[in-house]
Design a protein around this motif. Structure first.
Motif, PDB file in Angstrom:
ATOM      1  N   LYS A 166      38.878  38.797  44.857  1.00  0.00           N
ATOM      2  CA  LYS A 166      38.883  38.229  43.518  1.00  0.00           C
ATOM      3  C   LYS A 166      37.745  37.217  43.466  1.00  0.00           C
ATOM      4  N   ALA A 206      30.320  42.755  44.291  1.00  0.00           N
ATOM      5  CA  ALA A 206      29.988  42.329  42.927  1.00  0.00           C
ATOM      6  C   ALA A 206      28.483  42.400  42.720  1.00  0.00           C
ATOM      7  N   TYR A 264      30.848  35.538  35.735  1.00  0.00           N
ATOM      8  CA  TYR A 264      31.558  36.720  36.230  1.00  0.00           C
ATOM      9  C   TYR A 264      32.979  36.346  36.612  1.00  0.00           C
ATOM     10  N   LYS A 265      33.893  37.289  36.337  1.00  0.00           N
ATOM     11  CA  LYS A 265      35.269  37.176  36.812  1.00  0.00           C
ATOM     12  C   LYS A 265      35.800  38.586  37.010  1.00  0.00           C
ATOM     13  N   GLY A 266      36.231  38.920  38.221  1.00  0.00           N
ATOM     14  CA  GLY A 266      36.704  40.275  38.461  1.00  0.00           C
ATOM     15  C   GLY A 266      37.377  40.431  39.804  1.00  0.00           C
ATOM     16  N   THR A 267      38.089  41.547  39.939  1.00  0.00           N
ATOM     17  CA  THR A 267      38.750  41.922  41.191  1.00  0.00           C
ATOM     18  C   THR A 267      38.216  43.274  41.633  1.00  0.00           C
ATOM     19  N   GLY A 307      36.483  43.515  32.287  1.00  0.00           N
ATOM     20  CA  GLY A 307      35.739  43.392  33.525  1.00  0.00           C
ATOM     21  C   GLY A 307      36.389  44.177  34.658  1.00  0.00           C
ATOM     22  N   ALA A 308      35.939  43.915  35.874  1.00  0.00           N
ATOM     23  CA  ALA A 308      36.403  44.668  37.047  1.00  0.00           C
ATOM     24  C   ALA A 308      37.846  44.304  37.407  1.00  0.00           C
ATOM     25  N   ASP A 309      38.610  45.320  37.800  1.00  0.00           N
ATOM     26  CA  ASP A 309      40.000  45.086  38.194  1.00  0.00           C
ATOM     27  C   ASP A 309      40.492  46.234  39.068  1.00  0.00           C
ATOM     28  N   GLU A 342      35.539  49.460  37.064  1.00  0.00           N
ATOM     29  CA  GLU A 342      34.298  48.693  36.959  1.00  0.00           C
ATOM     30  C   GLU A 342      33.898  48.690  35.489  1.00  0.00           C
ATOM     31  N   ASP A 366      32.127  46.033  32.016  1.00  0.00           N
ATOM     32  CA  ASP A 366      31.574  44.747  31.580  1.00  0.00           C
ATOM     33  C   ASP A 366      32.226  44.278  30.282  1.00  0.00           C
TER      34      ASP A 366
END
Length: 201
Positions: free
Chosen positions: A50, A75, A81-84, A127-129, A191, A193
């Motif tokens: 994370k 990443a 940016y904020k993502g898993t 965003g990414a999760d 993935e 944006d």
């Protein structure tokens, strides 16, 4: 007196050994600013990172092997940016460090894949999760995917062991479509944006 001391020590040792290894260490959040390399507990298992970043330029994170080789892109973004993201899902590497390129403040947290966000086939995010079903899917199921963004929208399925099984979507920009979620799916990586959703049917 000596026998009493030995008895107390035996109880303490027994209590210590009874604690499961995973309960003895909580997840660590690593914090920094700018370029850095952080050491993490060595793992060969599919795992989560994370990540957050507050900046204006490149934010790139690589998983590094024990020899320092880049073995997984975690990443790759510009600005905030904020993502898993999951790593070690294609080939099992012995990951020892994370390499960060950044111009601002960042945080990283490494977790087991089983800590992915719970998923009941309907989900929304931005965003990414990484999403997790309570158990592997018993039969294939049709799902509808949507994405509102300008960059890559990529969705993969993983099996119960965390190994990559199928590429569901690989598009750029806005997207809407129906795909088949294969039997055996336990996890899905996203993935993106922009905002996205996954719905039954």
């Amino acid at each position: 007196m000596r026998l009493r001391v030995l008895a107390v020590l035996a109880v303490l040792v027994g209590t210590f050994l009874a604690v499961p290894p995973q309960a003895a260490s909580a997840a660590t959040t690593y914090r920094g600013e700018g370029d850095d390399v952080i050491r993490i507990p060595v793992t060969t298992q599919p795992s989560l990172v994370k990540a957050t970043h507050r900046g204006e330029s490149n934010f790139i994170v690589w998983a590094l092997s024990t020899s320092g080789k880049q073995v997984g892109l975690v990443a790759n973004a510009v600005g905030d940016y904020k993502g898993t993201v999951a790593f070690n899902t294609i080939s099992r590497q012995k990951v020892r460090s994370l390499e960060i390129t950044a111009d601002g403040a960042w945080t990283l947290q490494v977790l087991p894949l089983t800590k992915a966000r719970y998923w009941a086939i309907n989900a929304k995010g931005e965003g990414a999760d990484v999403l997790r079903l309570t158990a592997p899917l018993k039969a294939a199921r049709r799902i509808t995917l949507r994405h509102a963004g300008e960059s890559n929208f990529v969705v993969w399925t993983l099996d119960n062991r965390g190994s990559t099984t199928k590429l569901l979507v690989n598009k750029i920009g806005d997207y809407r479509g129906r795909v088949l979620l294969p039997a055996g799916t336990r996890y899905v990586t996203v993935e993106a944006d922009g905002a996205w959703s996954i719905n039954r049917g």
